[in-house]
Motif scaffolding. Sequence first.
Motif, PDB file in Angstrom:
ATOM      1  N   UNK A  62       8.426  -1.800 -11.144  1.00  0.00           N
ATOM      2  CA  UNK A  62       7.753  -1.039 -10.084  1.00  0.00           C
ATOM      3  C   UNK A  62       6.992  -1.959  -9.140  1.00  0.00           C
ATOM      4  N   UNK A  63       6.959  -1.562  -7.884  1.00  0.00           N
ATOM      5  CA  UNK A  63       6.110  -2.211  -6.877  1.00  0.00           C
ATOM      6  C   UNK A  63       5.398  -1.124  -6.084  1.00  0.00           C
ATOM      7  N   UNK A  64       4.181  -1.428  -5.643  1.00  0.00           N
ATOM      8  CA  UNK A  64       3.408  -0.519  -4.804  1.00  0.00           C
ATOM      9  C   UNK A  64       3.067  -1.265  -3.516  1.00  0.00           C
ATOM     10  N   UNK A  65       3.280  -0.588  -2.392  1.00  0.00           N
ATOM     11  CA  UNK A  65       3.060  -1.178  -1.075  1.00  0.00           C
ATOM     12  C   UNK A  65       2.125  -0.289  -0.279  1.00  0.00           C
ATOM     13  N   UNK A  66       1.392  -0.911   0.665  1.00  0.00           N
ATOM     14  CA  UNK A  66       0.500  -0.180   1.554  1.00  0.00           C
ATOM     15  C   UNK A  66       0.708  -0.696   2.980  1.00  0.00           C
ATOM     16  N   UNK A  67       0.548   0.178   3.956  1.00  0.00           N
ATOM     17  CA  UNK A  67       0.769  -0.206   5.347  1.00  0.00           C
ATOM     18  C   UNK A  67      -0.271  -1.221   5.811  1.00  0.00           C
ATOM     19  N   UNK A  68       0.162  -2.145   6.663  1.00  0.00           N
ATOM     20  CA  UNK A  68      -0.738  -3.173   7.192  1.00  0.00           C
ATOM     21  C   UNK A  68      -1.614  -2.652   8.317  1.00  0.00           C
ATOM     22  N   UNK A  82       5.998  -4.345   8.019  1.00  0.00           N
ATOM     23  CA  UNK A  82       4.829  -3.526   8.314  1.00  0.00           C
ATOM     24  C   UNK A  82       4.055  -3.144   7.053  1.00  0.00           C
ATOM     25  N   UNK A  83       4.434  -3.682   5.887  1.00  0.00           N
ATOM     26  CA  UNK A  83       3.824  -3.294   4.624  1.00  0.00           C
ATOM     27  C   UNK A  83       3.335  -4.524   3.851  1.00  0.00           C
ATOM     28  N   UNK A  84       2.376  -4.295   2.951  1.00  0.00           N
ATOM     29  CA  UNK A  84       1.839  -5.332   2.082  1.00  0.00           C
ATOM     30  C   UNK A  84       2.005  -4.900   0.624  1.00  0.00           C
ATOM     31  N   UNK A  85       2.556  -5.779  -0.201  1.00  0.00           N
ATOM     32  CA  UNK A  85       2.733  -5.466  -1.625  1.00  0.00           C
ATOM     33  C   UNK A  85       1.423  -5.722  -2.356  1.00  0.00           C
ATOM     34  N   UNK A  86       0.945  -4.711  -3.099  1.00  0.00           N
ATOM     35  CA  UNK A  86      -0.329  -4.837  -3.811  1.00  0.00           C
ATOM     36  C   UNK A  86      -0.158  -4.701  -5.319  1.00  0.00           C
ATOM     37  N   UNK A  87       1.055  -4.417  -5.795  1.00  0.00           N
ATOM     38  CA  UNK A  87       1.243  -4.241  -7.237  1.00  0.00           C
ATOM     39  C   UNK A  87       2.701  -4.526  -7.585  1.00  0.00           C
ATOM     40  N   UNK A 114      -9.370   7.386   8.553  1.00  0.00           N
ATOM     41  CA  UNK A 114      -8.248   6.448   8.531  1.00  0.00           C
ATOM     42  C   UNK A 114      -7.104   6.983   7.669  1.00  0.00           C
ATOM     43  N   UNK A 115      -5.879   6.663   8.076  1.00  0.00           N
ATOM     44  CA  UNK A 115      -4.673   7.047   7.334  1.00  0.00           C
ATOM     45  C   UNK A 115      -3.912   5.787   6.967  1.00  0.00           C
ATOM     46  N   UNK A 116      -3.457   5.721   5.719  1.00  0.00           N
ATOM     47  CA  UNK A 116      -2.592   4.630   5.279  1.00  0.00           C
ATOM     48  C   UNK A 116      -1.407   5.204   4.516  1.00  0.00           C
ATOM     49  N   UNK A 117      -0.289   4.518   4.640  1.00  0.00           N
ATOM     50  CA  UNK A 117       0.896   4.912   3.909  1.00  0.00           C
ATOM     51  C   UNK A 117       0.990   4.165   2.584  1.00  0.00           C
ATOM     52  N   UNK A 118       1.394   4.868   1.527  1.00  0.00           N
ATOM     53  CA  UNK A 118       1.598   4.282   0.203  1.00  0.00           C
ATOM     54  C   UNK A 118       3.070   4.457  -0.164  1.00  0.00           C
ATOM     55  N   UNK A 119       3.669   3.388  -0.627  1.00  0.00           N
ATOM     56  CA  UNK A 119       5.104   3.387  -0.968  1.00  0.00           C
ATOM     57  C   UNK A 119       5.258   2.846  -2.382  1.00  0.00           C
TER      58      UNK A 119
END
Length: 395
Positions: A62-68, A82-87, A114-119
Motif C-alpha cells: 500500500x501507498x498513501x498520497x496527498x496533493x501538493x 501533483x502528489x506527494x507520497x507519505x506512506x 482548505x481541501x486536500x486530496x488523499x489517494x
Amino acid sequence: MAALTRATKANYIIHDHIQAETTDREDHTFCGIMFPVKCKDILPLDHLVINSVAIRGALGPLTVWVTKSEDLNGEIQLTKKHWTKIYQKEHKPSFVGYEELDLSAKPIILKPGQVKGIYIHSTRRGDEAIVYDNKAKQKTVDDSFITILPGRAHVSEKVFGSIPIWGWGSAWRDNREFVGQLKYGAVYKLWNPQENLSFGGSFRTAARILFMCQRRKESPFSKLPDDCLFFILNMMRWDWVNDTSVEMRREQKQRRRLRRQQMIQEADAIMDEENNNAVANEVVVAEDDDAQVEGEEEEDLDLDLMDEDSSDDSEDADTSDSDDEDSDDDDEESSEEEEEYAWGDHVGSRSAFHFNADDSSDSENSEIDHERDEDARRFALMRARRNIISFLRSH
C-alpha cells in the motif's frame, strides 16, 4: 510587550482526538480510491492533523498520497507530479476489520477552509485490494470538523496508471466513496483581539462583559490592566461558555445570508447606474445623429449610393470570412473534446477530477442556486444592453 508573548494557537500537538467513520456497504473492491477532504472553518481551529487512515480488503503493498497544491480550487489533477507520497508499507489481508495505516511520521495538515486530496493505492494483483462504495450522497462524512467528499476509484495496478487491468478503457471510475476511518486531531486557536470574530457568540459576549466590568471602578476587575484580561481570555477554551458547533454554524449561515443580500443590493445599484449612463449616452447619440443628418443632406446622392454598394460588398466578404473562421473553430473544439475523453464509458485517465466542497446544506444550496440564477439574468441583461448601446454608437 505582553501582547508579543501571548500565544496564538495551542502549544500542545493534539487537543481533541476525533474519528470519522464512513458507511460500509462493500459495493466494490479494486486497486485504489481517491477522495477530497475539507477542513471546515466553523470552529476556531488553527489546523487539523490527520494521523491515520484505516481501510479493509486484500490490501498488499500500500501507498498513501496527498496533493501538493495548497489551493485546489475545485480541481484535482490525477498525475503523479501533483502528489506527494507519505506512506508505503505492505499489509496482510483484512477483509472484516479495518487495518490502520499510521501517518504520524508524515501527517496530513489541513487549515480551515482548505481541501486536500488523499489517494490510497495497492499494487497487489487482482481486484480485491481495497473496499469502496458507490456514491450514495453528496458528502460521505460531514461532521463539525471535516467533510469527506465522493471521489474516484482506481482500477489499475500501477500507481496513477492510465491503463486498467483488462487493458482498455479508463482506469478511473467516477462517483465512488471511501470506505474506512480517518483519525485526526484538532489544534484550536487561542483568543486574541484580532481573532475575536472566530469565536462563538457566547464567548464574545463573555469577553465584552469582562471588559465592561473592568471599566467600572466598583468592580474588582478594575484593578487589572488590559493585558491581564487578554491572558485570561487567551487561556480559555472556545467552548467553556457553552458555545456549540451547531450555534456557530447557524451564525455563519446568517452572516453568509447577509453578505449575499449586500451583494445583491450592490449589483442593483450598479445596474441602476449603468441604466442612467445608458440613457444619457442615448440622448447624446441622438443629438449627434441629428447634426450629422443635416450635414449629409448637402452631399451628392450618387456618392452615397456608391458608398453603400461598396460597404455591402465588404460586409458580405466579412461575413463569409467570419463564417469560415467559425467553422474552423468548431472543428478545432470538437477535435479537442474527442481527445479529452478516452474510449469507454468514463472520463479519460488524464482529465482532472472536479468537486464541490461547499459547506451549505441542501436547502441552502437551492436558495443559493436561485439567487445565483437571478444574479446571472440581471448581469446578462446589463451586458446585452451595453452591447446594444456600443453597437449603436459604432454605427
